[in-house]
Scaffold this motif. Structure first.
Motif, PDB file in Angstrom:
ATOM      1  N   ARG A  77       0.835  -1.207   0.000  1.00 30.46           N
ATOM      2  CA  ARG A  77       0.000   0.000   0.000  1.00 30.46           C
ATOM      3  C   ARG A  77       0.873   1.261   0.000  1.00 30.46           C
ATOM      4  O   ARG A  77       0.524   2.265  -0.595  1.00 30.46           O
ATOM      5  CB  ARG A  77      -0.909  -0.037   1.237  1.00 30.46           C
ATOM      6  CG  ARG A  77      -1.863   1.101   1.325  1.00 30.46           C
ATOM      7  CD  ARG A  77      -3.009   0.917   0.361  1.00 30.46           C
ATOM      8  NE  ARG A  77      -3.784   2.146   0.313  1.00 30.46           N
ATOM      9  CZ  ARG A  77      -4.432   2.577  -0.743  1.00 30.46           C
ATOM     10  NH1 ARG A  77      -4.458   1.867  -1.827  1.00 30.46           N
ATOM     11  NH2 ARG A  77      -5.088   3.698  -0.703  1.00 30.46           N
ATOM     12  N   GLU A  78       2.033   1.190   0.653  1.00 29.20           N
ATOM     13  CA  GLU A  78       2.949   2.330   0.701  1.00 29.20           C
ATOM     14  C   GLU A  78       3.445   2.693  -0.698  1.00 29.20           C
ATOM     15  O   GLU A  78       3.619   3.864  -1.027  1.00 29.20           O
ATOM     16  CB  GLU A  78       4.138   2.034   1.617  1.00 29.20           C
ATOM     17  CG  GLU A  78       3.777   1.933   3.091  1.00 29.20           C
ATOM     18  CD  GLU A  78       3.116   0.607   3.464  1.00 29.20           C
ATOM     19  OE1 GLU A  78       3.344  -0.414   2.765  1.00 29.20           O
ATOM     20  OE2 GLU A  78       2.366   0.601   4.447  1.00 29.20           O
ATOM     21  N   LYS A  79       3.671   1.684  -1.539  1.00 27.43           N
ATOM     22  CA  LYS A  79       4.135   1.955  -2.908  1.00 27.43           C
ATOM     23  C   LYS A  79       3.032   2.591  -3.747  1.00 27.43           C
ATOM     24  O   LYS A  79       3.303   3.428  -4.595  1.00 27.43           O
ATOM     25  CB  LYS A  79       4.658   0.679  -3.554  1.00 27.43           C
ATOM     26  CG  LYS A  79       5.980   0.255  -2.943  1.00 27.43           C
ATOM     27  CD  LYS A  79       6.604  -0.882  -3.692  1.00 27.43           C
ATOM     28  CE  LYS A  79       7.934  -1.229  -3.024  1.00 27.43           C
ATOM     29  NZ  LYS A  79       8.701  -2.189  -3.782  1.00 27.43           N
ATOM     30  N   ILE A  80       1.797   2.218  -3.480  1.00 31.93           N
ATOM     31  CA  ILE A  80       0.677   2.866  -4.164  1.00 31.93           C
ATOM     32  C   ILE A  80       0.643   4.342  -3.794  1.00 31.93           C
ATOM     33  O   ILE A  80       0.554   5.219  -4.656  1.00 31.93           O
ATOM     34  CB  ILE A  80      -0.665   2.182  -3.805  1.00 31.93           C
ATOM     35  CG1 ILE A  80      -0.736   0.798  -4.432  1.00 31.93           C
ATOM     36  CG2 ILE A  80      -1.841   3.044  -4.255  1.00 31.93           C
ATOM     37  CD1 ILE A  80      -1.973   0.002  -4.037  1.00 31.93           C
ATOM     38  N   GLU A  81       0.723   4.629  -2.508  1.00 29.98           N
ATOM     39  CA  GLU A  81       0.696   6.015  -2.043  1.00 29.98           C
ATOM     40  C   GLU A  81       1.888   6.802  -2.582  1.00 29.98           C
ATOM     41  O   GLU A  81       1.757   7.973  -2.956  1.00 29.98           O
ATOM     42  CB  GLU A  81       0.660   6.049  -0.517  1.00 29.98           C
ATOM     43  CG  GLU A  81      -0.634   5.504   0.049  1.00 29.98           C
ATOM     44  CD  GLU A  81      -0.610   5.288   1.549  1.00 29.98           C
ATOM     45  OE1 GLU A  81       0.404   5.646   2.197  1.00 29.98           O
ATOM     46  OE2 GLU A  81      -1.596   4.744   2.071  1.00 29.98           O
ATOM     47  N   ARG A  82       3.052   6.168  -2.653  1.00 29.80           N
ATOM     48  CA  ARG A  82       4.247   6.835  -3.175  1.00 29.80           C
ATOM     49  C   ARG A  82       4.085   7.146  -4.661  1.00 29.80           C
ATOM     50  O   ARG A  82       4.438   8.236  -5.115  1.00 29.80           O
ATOM     51  CB  ARG A  82       5.492   5.961  -2.936  1.00 29.80           C
ATOM     52  CG  ARG A  82       6.766   6.561  -3.462  1.00 29.80           C
ATOM     53  CD  ARG A  82       7.150   7.807  -2.686  1.00 29.80           C
ATOM     54  NE  ARG A  82       8.285   8.436  -3.334  1.00 29.80           N
ATOM     55  CZ  ARG A  82       8.531   9.722  -3.320  1.00 29.80           C
ATOM     56  NH1 ARG A  82       7.749  10.543  -2.637  1.00 29.80           N
ATOM     57  NH2 ARG A  82       9.563  10.222  -3.945  1.00 29.80           N
ATOM     58  N   THR A  85       1.802  10.113  -5.057  1.00 29.54           N
ATOM     59  CA  THR A  85       2.506  11.336  -4.658  1.00 29.54           C
ATOM     60  C   THR A  85       3.478  11.787  -5.738  1.00 29.54           C
ATOM     61  O   THR A  85       3.536  12.974  -6.071  1.00 29.54           O
ATOM     62  CB  THR A  85       3.268  11.107  -3.334  1.00 29.54           C
ATOM     63  OG1 THR A  85       2.325  10.708  -2.333  1.00 29.54           O
ATOM     64  CG2 THR A  85       3.989  12.354  -2.892  1.00 29.54           C
ATOM     65  N   VAL A  86       4.215  10.829  -6.307  1.00 26.75           N
ATOM     66  CA  VAL A  86       5.172  11.160  -7.376  1.00 26.75           C
ATOM     67  C   VAL A  86       4.428  11.713  -8.592  1.00 26.75           C
ATOM     68  O   VAL A  86       4.838  12.717  -9.179  1.00 26.75           O
ATOM     69  CB  VAL A  86       6.017   9.911  -7.750  1.00 26.75           C
ATOM     70  CG1 VAL A  86       6.773  10.121  -9.046  1.00 26.75           C
ATOM     71  CG2 VAL A  86       6.968   9.566  -6.619  1.00 26.75           C
ATOM     72  N   ALA A  87       3.311  11.096  -8.963  1.00 26.73           N
ATOM     73  CA  ALA A  87       2.539  11.554 -10.128  1.00 26.73           C
ATOM     74  C   ALA A  87       1.954  12.952  -9.899  1.00 26.73           C
ATOM     75  O   ALA A  87       1.966  13.792 -10.806  1.00 26.73           O
ATOM     76  CB  ALA A  87       1.433  10.568 -10.447  1.00 26.73           C
ATOM     77  N   GLN A  88       1.462  13.210  -8.698  1.00 29.83           N
ATOM     78  CA  GLN A  88       0.879  14.517  -8.398  1.00 29.83           C
ATOM     79  C   GLN A  88       1.904  15.639  -8.461  1.00 29.83           C
ATOM     80  O   GLN A  88       1.557  16.785  -8.727  1.00 29.83           O
ATOM     81  CB  GLN A  88       0.219  14.505  -7.018  1.00 29.83           C
ATOM     82  CG  GLN A  88      -1.049  13.703  -6.964  1.00 29.83           C
ATOM     83  CD  GLN A  88      -1.595  13.540  -5.551  1.00 29.83           C
ATOM     84  OE1 GLN A  88      -0.849  13.567  -4.581  1.00 29.83           O
ATOM     85  NE2 GLN A  88      -2.901  13.342  -5.445  1.00 29.83           N
ATOM     86  N   ALA A  89       3.177  15.312  -8.241  1.00 31.63           N
ATOM     87  CA  ALA A  89       4.225  16.329  -8.226  1.00 31.63           C
ATOM     88  C   ALA A  89       4.672  16.740  -9.629  1.00 31.63           C
ATOM     89  O   ALA A  89       5.383  17.733  -9.784  1.00 31.63           O
ATOM     90  CB  ALA A  89       5.431  15.814  -7.439  1.00 31.63           C
ATOM     91  N   VAL A  90       4.235  16.018 -10.653  1.00 37.96           N
ATOM     92  CA  VAL A  90       4.649  16.328 -12.024  1.00 37.96           C
ATOM     93  C   VAL A  90       3.878  17.537 -12.536  1.00 37.96           C
ATOM     94  O   VAL A  90       2.659  17.639 -12.349  1.00 37.96           O
ATOM     95  CB  VAL A  90       4.431  15.100 -12.941  1.00 37.96           C
ATOM     96  CG1 VAL A  90       4.661  15.458 -14.396  1.00 37.96           C
ATOM     97  CG2 VAL A  90       5.347  13.965 -12.520  1.00 37.96           C
ATOM     98  N   ASN A  91       4.585  18.433 -13.186  1.00 28.37           N
ATOM     99  CA  ASN A  91       3.987  19.648 -13.728  1.00 28.37           C
ATOM    100  C   ASN A  91       2.963  19.306 -14.816  1.00 28.37           C
ATOM    101  O   ASN A  91       3.238  18.527 -15.708  1.00 28.37           O
ATOM    102  CB  ASN A  91       5.089  20.538 -14.307  1.00 28.37           C
ATOM    103  CG  ASN A  91       4.588  21.918 -14.657  1.00 28.37           C
ATOM    104  OD1 ASN A  91       3.587  22.381 -14.119  1.00 28.37           O
ATOM    105  ND2 ASN A  91       5.280  22.571 -15.569  1.00 28.37           N
TER     106      ASN A  91
END
Length: 103
Positions: A77-82, A85-91
């Motif tokens: 589940r932590e990898k899903i959340e990560r 988070t990584v995708a949301q940070a992309v411009n």
């Protein structure tokens, strides 16, 4: 003079048709939006690939009008959340839909 008018009307009709054909609707992207979405998809894939805790081969990325959809299988589940988070940070990403599953 009438030949000039007819030619002008024909040119205007062709130009209007070309512009309307490239416009977006609720269900179709314009050419520019498609290119933007392709760039966003590439950026999200690169960000996931560069994150040492994620395996990019297990996560699929699709983008439509700035909305990123993540799918695939990860080990926790932590990898899903990560990944979210990584995708949301992309411009350019407006939202992230999470369809990933823990295997």
């Amino acid at each position: 003079m009438t030949r000039f008018t007819a030619t002008s009307v024909l040119f205007a009709a062709v130009a209007l048709t070309a512009v309307a054909g490239c416009a977006s609707t609720q269900k179709h992207e314009s050419t520019g939006q498609y290119i933007d979405d392709t760039a966003i998809t590439t950026s999200v894939k690169a960000a996931i690939f560069n994150d040492p805790s994620l395996k990019s081969a297990e996560i699929n990325v699709e983008t439509y009008k700035g909305r990123v959809q993540l799918s695939g299988f990860v080990s926790s589940r932590e990898k899903i959340e990560r990944a979210v988070t990584v995708a949301q940070a992309v411009n350019g990403v407006t939202s992230v839909a999470n369809d990933m599953r823990v295997k």
